[in-house]
Design an enzyme around this catalytic site. Structure first.
Site, PDB file in Angstrom:
ATOM      1  N   SER A 129      67.260  22.804  38.358  1.00 37.96           N
ATOM      2  CA  SER A 129      67.579  24.160  37.913  1.00 37.96           C
ATOM      3  C   SER A 129      67.463  24.263  36.401  1.00 37.96           C
ATOM      4  O   SER A 129      67.686  23.277  35.681  1.00 37.96           O
ATOM      5  CB  SER A 129      69.016  24.450  38.343  1.00 37.96           C
ATOM      6  OG  SER A 129      69.524  25.565  37.677  1.00 37.96           O
ATOM      7  N   LYS A 144      73.078  18.410  39.205  1.00 41.12           N
ATOM      8  CA  LYS A 144      71.608  18.496  39.080  1.00 41.12           C
ATOM      9  C   LYS A 144      71.118  17.514  38.017  1.00 41.12           C
ATOM     10  O   LYS A 144      70.142  16.796  38.219  1.00 41.12           O
ATOM     11  CB  LYS A 144      71.182  19.920  38.714  1.00 41.12           C
ATOM     12  CG  LYS A 144      71.407  20.924  39.823  1.00 41.12           C
ATOM     13  CD  LYS A 144      70.446  20.712  40.973  1.00 41.12           C
ATOM     14  CE  LYS A 144      70.913  21.387  42.238  1.00 41.12           C
ATOM     15  NZ  LYS A 144      70.201  21.003  43.438  1.00 41.12           N
ATOM     16  N   TYR A 160      78.484  21.978  39.116  1.00 39.99           N
ATOM     17  CA  TYR A 160      77.217  22.171  39.834  1.00 39.99           C
ATOM     18  C   TYR A 160      76.044  21.689  38.982  1.00 39.99           C
ATOM     19  O   TYR A 160      75.211  20.894  39.417  1.00 39.99           O
ATOM     20  CB  TYR A 160      77.022  23.651  40.212  1.00 39.99           C
ATOM     21  CG  TYR A 160      75.593  23.957  40.587  1.00 39.99           C
ATOM     22  CD1 TYR A 160      75.086  23.552  41.819  1.00 39.99           C
ATOM     23  CD2 TYR A 160      74.721  24.609  39.697  1.00 39.99           C
ATOM     24  CE1 TYR A 160      73.757  23.793  42.157  1.00 39.99           C
ATOM     25  CE2 TYR A 160      73.400  24.849  40.026  1.00 39.99           C
ATOM     26  CZ  TYR A 160      72.926  24.449  41.256  1.00 39.99           C
ATOM     27  OH  TYR A 160      71.615  24.680  41.581  1.00 39.99           O
TER      28      TYR A 160
END
Ligand code: NAD
Ligand code: WQD
Length: 355
Positions: free
Chosen positions: A132, A161, A157
Site C-alpha cells: 500500500s 505491510k 495496519y
C-alpha cells in the site's frame, strides 16, 4: 502415500473473494491461469466467486480457509502444482488496526509468514504481495516514487505491510530462488464495468468512495469532509484514485515479471493524477446525477494532505498503463451500487442474522 500432482499450472490467490482479489481473479481466468482461491470470508462472501465464474465462463477452485491454517495450506500445496501465489489476504481497516493491533499483527504478519514458510517447503518461490502507499508514511516528495524512504508508518495496519515487505526483501536477498513483486496500491476504487462484482464494505465504510456512494443511496445522510485546511489547491485531501480493474491487470503484469526471476521488486500502482475530496464528490455527483450533501469536519487523525504516485517504473518495467479515468471509476462504482444496493445477497442474509 504418494500424492499425484495435478499437472496443470496453478496460481494460488489468498483473499481472492475480496474486493481487489475478485477483480484480479477475473483477469487471471481470462489470461488462462488455473486459479485456486483461499479465503476465510471474514470480509467477503462466496457469492463473489460464483459471479466471477459466470463472468469468466471458467471454473476456479475455492477453499474456505484461513492462511494461518498450516494443515489446509499444506494439503493445497500437496494437491496442486502451484507456480506462484498472489497474496491479498489481510485485514485492512486502518482505524480498527489501532484498536485491535494484536489481531492485525497475528492475521497479517503471522498469516504471511505461515504462507511463505509453506511455499518454501514446497519449492514455490514466486509471490505477488498486496502492499500500500501507506508504507511511504507522509512522503516528502510528490509524486512519490519507489526510491522514496519508507515510513515512519504510525498505524498497525501500515506497519504490517511494511514488515511483510521487509521480510520479502530479506528472503530474496538471502536466497535468489525467491522472487517477489510488491505492488503498492494507491487508492483503489470503482468496480467491474459489468456491475456484477464490486466492493462490499461491512458496516459504515472507512474509505471516501464507498462512503460517498452510500450517501447517494440515502443510507448515510451526508459526506464528512475531513479537513478543508490542507495545503492543497482547495484545502481538502488529495489522493491518487485507481480503478480496481487497472489494479487487476497490474497483477497479471506482475506474474509476467516474475517469470523473468527479478528478485524483490516494488512498484507503485496509481494513475499519477491526484483528486481532492471536493473533486471526488463532484465526479460522483456527475456519475449518478444527484446532489451530494456534505459537511466540513476536523481533520482525521493520521491523514496527510496529498499522496500521488509516480508509477513510471510500473509503466516501463511491467508495461502496465492504467486505462480508466475518474469519471469511469465513478460510473462503474455507481453501476455496481445501483444493481447491488446492499452488496452481495449473502451479506444481506448475514446482516439479518446479526440483528
Ligand atoms: P478485502 O477485505 O476485500 O480482501 C481481503 C480478503 O482477504 C477478504 O476476502 C478476507 O476475507 C480475506 N482474508 C483476510 N484475512 C484472511 C486470512 N487470515 N485467511 C484467509 N483469508 C483472509 O480487501 P481488498 O481491498 O481487496 O484488499 C486486498 C489487499 O490489498 C489487502 O492486503 C489490502 O491490505 C491491500 N490494499 C488494499 C487497499 C484498499 O484501499 N482497498 C489499498 C492498498 C492495499
Ligand atoms: C481519502 C481522502 C480523507 C473519508 C486509506 C488507507 C490506505 C489504503 C487506502 C489500504 C482523504 C478523505 C475520507 C471520509 C473524507 N488502504 N475522507 N471523508 O486515507 O488515502 O487511504 O485507504 O492499504 O492505507 O490509509 O483513503 O478513502 O480513507 O481517504 O474526507 O469519509 O478522503 O481525509 O483525504 P486514504 P480514504
Amino acid at each position: 502415500t504418494i500424492t499425484v500432482k495435478n499437472n496443470e499450472r496453478h496460481v494460488l490467490v489468498t483473499g481472492g473473494a475480496g474486493y481487489i482479489g475478485s477483480h484480479t481473479v477475473v483477469e487471471l481466468l481470462k489470461d488462462g491461469y488455473n486459479v485456486i482461491v483461499v479465503d476465510n470470508l471474514t470480509n467477503a462472501c462466496e457469492e463473489s466467486l460464483v459471479r466471477i465464474q459466470k463472468l469468466s465462463n471458467r471454473p476456479l477452485k475455492f477453499y474456505h480457509a484461513n492462511i494461518l491454517d498450516e494443515k489446509i495450506l499444506t494439503e493445497i500445496f500437496e494437491k496442486y502444482n502451484i507456480w506462484g501465489v498472489l497474496h491479498f489476504a489481510a485485514l485492512k481497516a486502518v482505524g480498527e488496526s489501532t484498536k485491535i493491533p494484536l489481531e492485525y499483527y497475528w492475521n497479517n504478519v503471522t498469516g504471511s509468514l505461515n504462507l511463505f514458510r509453506i511455499m518454501e517447503k514446497f519449492d514455490v518461490y514466486n509471490i505477488v504481495f498486496s502492499s500500500s502507499a501507506t508504507v511511504y508514511g507522509d512522503p516528502d516528495m510528490i509524486p512519490v516514487n519507489e526510491k522514496s524512504s519508507l515510513g515512519p508508518v504510525i498505524n498497525p495496519y501500515g506497519k504490517t505491510k511494511l514488515f511483510i515487505e521487509e521480510t520479502l526483501r530479506d528472503m530474496c536477498n538471502a536466497d535468489n530462488k525467491w522472487n517477489a513483486v510488491i505492488l503498492r496500491y494507491f487508492n483503489p476504487t470503482g468496480a467491474h464495468p459489468s456491475g456484477i462484482i464490486g466492493e462490499n464494505p461491512r458496516g459504515v465504510p472507512n474509505n471516501l468512495m464507498p462512503y460517498v456512494s452510500q450517501v447517494v443511496q440515502g443510507r448515510l445522510p451526508f459526506v464528512n469532509i475531513y479537513g478543508d485546511d490542507y495545503d492543497t489547491f482547495d484545502g481538502t485531501g488529495v489522493r491518487d484514485y485507481i480503478h480496481v480493474c487497472d489494479l487487476a491487470t497490474g497483477h497479471v503484469a506482475a506474474l509476467r515479471k516474475l517469470k523473468t526471476k527479478p528478485g524483490c521488486v516494488a512498484y507503485n500502482l496509481g494513475t499519477g493524477v491526484g483528486y481532492s475530496v471536493f473533486q471526488i464528490i463532484k465526479a460522483m455527483s456527475r456519475a449518478c446525477g444527484k446532489d451530494i450533501p456534505y459537511k466540513i469536519q476536523q481533520r482525521r487523525p493520521g491523514d496527510v494532505g496529498i499522496v500521488t504516485a509516480d508509477a513510471s517504473l510500473a509503466n516501463i518495467e511491467l508495461d502496465w498503463y492504467p486505462k480508466y479515468n475518474l469519471d469511469q471509476m465513478c460510473q462503474d462504482l455507481w453501476r455496481w451500487t445501483s444493481i447491488n444496493p446492499m452488496g452481495y445477497p449473502e451479506s444481506i442474509i448475514e446482516k439479518k442474522n446479526k440483528l
